[in-house]
Design an enzyme around this catalytic site. Structure first.
Site, PDB file in Angstrom:
ATOM      1  N   HIS A 132       0.856  -1.178   0.000  1.00 23.95           N
ATOM      2  CA  HIS A 132       0.000   0.000   0.000  1.00 23.95           C
ATOM      3  C   HIS A 132       0.898   1.236   0.000  1.00 23.95           C
ATOM      4  O   HIS A 132       1.909   1.273   0.700  1.00 23.95           O
ATOM      5  CB  HIS A 132      -0.904   0.012   1.232  1.00 23.95           C
ATOM      6  CG  HIS A 132      -1.973   1.058   1.205  1.00 23.95           C
ATOM      7  ND1 HIS A 132      -1.719   2.378   1.507  1.00 23.95           N
ATOM      8  CD2 HIS A 132      -3.300   0.992   0.892  1.00 23.95           C
ATOM      9  CE1 HIS A 132      -2.841   3.071   1.395  1.00 23.95           C
ATOM     10  NE2 HIS A 132      -3.807   2.263   1.022  1.00 23.95           N
ATOM     11  N   GLU A 134       0.722   4.185   1.322  1.00 24.12           N
ATOM     12  CA  GLU A 134       0.944   4.845   2.606  1.00 24.12           C
ATOM     13  C   GLU A 134       1.958   4.082   3.453  1.00 24.12           C
ATOM     14  O   GLU A 134       2.866   4.674   4.056  1.00 24.12           O
ATOM     15  CB  GLU A 134      -0.372   4.996   3.373  1.00 24.12           C
ATOM     16  CG  GLU A 134      -0.212   5.771   4.674  1.00 24.12           C
ATOM     17  CD  GLU A 134      -1.505   5.906   5.461  1.00 24.12           C
ATOM     18  OE1 GLU A 134      -1.434   6.167   6.674  1.00 24.12           O
ATOM     19  OE2 GLU A 134      -2.593   5.752   4.862  1.00 24.12           O
ATOM     20  N   THR A 169      -3.321   4.821   8.297  1.00 27.49           N
ATOM     21  CA  THR A 169      -4.525   5.531   8.752  1.00 27.49           C
ATOM     22  C   THR A 169      -5.831   4.850   8.386  1.00 27.49           C
ATOM     23  O   THR A 169      -6.872   5.175   8.963  1.00 27.49           O
ATOM     24  CB  THR A 169      -4.546   6.962   8.178  1.00 27.49           C
ATOM     25  OG1 THR A 169      -4.545   6.893   6.744  1.00 27.49           O
ATOM     26  CG2 THR A 169      -3.347   7.766   8.648  1.00 27.49           C
ATOM     27  N   CYS A 197      -7.300   7.503  10.971  1.00 25.91           N
ATOM     28  CA  CYS A 197      -7.870   8.832  10.732  1.00 25.91           C
ATOM     29  C   CYS A 197      -9.349   8.844  11.090  1.00 25.91           C
ATOM     30  O   CYS A 197     -10.018   7.803  11.105  1.00 25.91           O
ATOM     31  CB  CYS A 197      -7.643   9.270   9.294  1.00 25.91           C
ATOM     32  SG  CYS A 197      -8.682   8.434   8.073  1.00 25.91           S
ATOM     33  N   ASN A 226      -9.722   1.261   2.897  1.00 26.40           N
ATOM     34  CA  ASN A 226     -10.762   1.629   3.867  1.00 26.40           C
ATOM     35  C   ASN A 226     -12.111   1.060   3.469  1.00 26.40           C
ATOM     36  O   ASN A 226     -12.928   0.731   4.329  1.00 26.40           O
ATOM     37  CB  ASN A 226     -10.806   3.147   4.072  1.00 26.40           C
ATOM     38  CG  ASN A 226     -11.436   3.909   2.931  1.00 26.40           C
ATOM     39  OD1 ASN A 226     -12.652   4.023   2.846  1.00 26.40           O
ATOM     40  ND2 ASN A 226     -10.618   4.446   2.039  1.00 26.40           N
ATOM     41  N   SER A 269     -13.088   7.353  -0.615  1.00 24.21           N
ATOM     42  CA  SER A 269     -12.705   7.870  -1.933  1.00 24.21           C
ATOM     43  C   SER A 269     -13.758   7.581  -2.999  1.00 24.21           C
ATOM     44  O   SER A 269     -13.482   7.636  -4.187  1.00 24.21           O
ATOM     45  CB  SER A 269     -11.366   7.253  -2.357  1.00 24.21           C
ATOM     46  OG  SER A 269     -11.420   5.844  -2.353  1.00 24.21           O
TER      47      SER A 269
END
Length: 296
Positions: A132, A134, A169, A197, A226, A269
């Site tokens: 990923h 991130e 996150t 987050c 997510n 998203s």
């Protein structure tokens, strides 16, 4: 059909910021060509819109951001909302590229936590998804950042001294806390800094606490971590079966016909218009009225 629309839905602030940054660019005066290093956000429909504006997305799950950057020799490079490593920035500058950074402020905060504890000579255990962007960015900060994805990965670690644990996150709240508790059994003095987050947290909590229904549909891209985690927490913590769909086209009418009530959530998203098409269809769906089965 009874349809529960779980809130919040639609873009998180990080996605809004990234998309707004690109949308407001004066593309006529920019240094061409214009590249996005990876998917700006994990949603293919958003990427298609940028393609129409002449912006090239470089995406290859088998390559790191640094490897993708070597495919760019001129023009402008846009770093995605997922954050970027210092090494990639340095290399982009070496290549003389114009840089636009749309990193989410929550991701930047997470990276600052990593850097803070590294400066104190801590080793970092970082909970995140392999490959990923991130996690890739966080791991590339230092060889003292150890990426793990599952609880059993803790057993494979061979580190000593002061240790801090933090996370990508967009991970599952449940997974992160479960791994953190297990890490404490091996490293009793470990410091845990929760960096999930708010957009991820409140979506997961809303799914966990949703009204009982027969099924949950999560509208989101299959590449969106997510979004996938919303499916997971629904199944594992709300005990409500769930399906990830990218759009109304993915909705299985035969499956839907077995339900009398459903709920809908979406990834951070996912464009609102995509989710709205799904909810509008579900609300008018009648298993006994074939005219309501057409997706138009």
């Amino acid at each position: 059909m009874k349809t529960i629309k779980i809130t919040p839905r639609g873009y998180c602030h990080g996605v809004v910021s990234a998309i707004n940054t690109i949308t407001k660019l004066d593309k006529l005066s920019m240094i061409k060509p214009i590249y996005i290093l990876g998917m700006l956000v994990h949603n293919k429909k958003v990427i298609e819109n940028f393609k129409d504006d002449g912006i090239i997305t470089l995406h290859d799950p088998s390559k790191t951001r640094l490897e993708l950057l070597e495919e760019i020799n001129e023009g402008t490079v846009i770093f995605t909302a997922h954050g970027i490593s210092p090494k990639v920035k340095e290399r982009a500058l070496e290549k003389g590229l114009h840089i636009i950074d749309t990193s989410c402020k929550d991701v930047l905060k997470s990276q600052s936590v990593v850097n803070e504890y590294l400066s104190k000579d801590y080793s970092i255990i970082y909970i995140g998804k392999q490959n990923h962007p991130e996690s890739e960015a966080a791991r590339s900060i230092s060889d003292k950042v150890h990426l793990i994805e599952h609880m059993e990965d803790i057993d494979k670690l061979d580190i000593f001294g002061d240790i801090a644990l933090t996370n990508q996150t967009t991970m599952s709240i449940h997974d992160v806390y479960q791994i953190a508790e297990y890490a404490k059994t091996k490293y009793p003095n470990i410091i845990f800094i929760d960096e999930i987050c708010n957009a991820t947290r409140i979506r997961q909590e809303a799914v966990i606490n949703q009204e009982p229904v027969d099924h949950l549909y999560v509208v989101g891209d299959k590449l969106s971590n997510n979004s996938r985690k919303l499916v997971q927490v629904s199944i594992e913590q709300a005990n409500i079966d769930a399906t990830l769909i990218e759009s109304l086209d993915d909705l299985d009418i035969e499956q839907l016909s077995a339900f009398s009530s459903v709920s809908v959530s979406s990834g951070a998203s996912t464009p609102t218009r995509v989710t709205r098409r799904v909810t509008d269809f579900l609300e008018q769906f009648d298993v006994n009225d074939k005219s309501t089965h057409s997706k138009g």
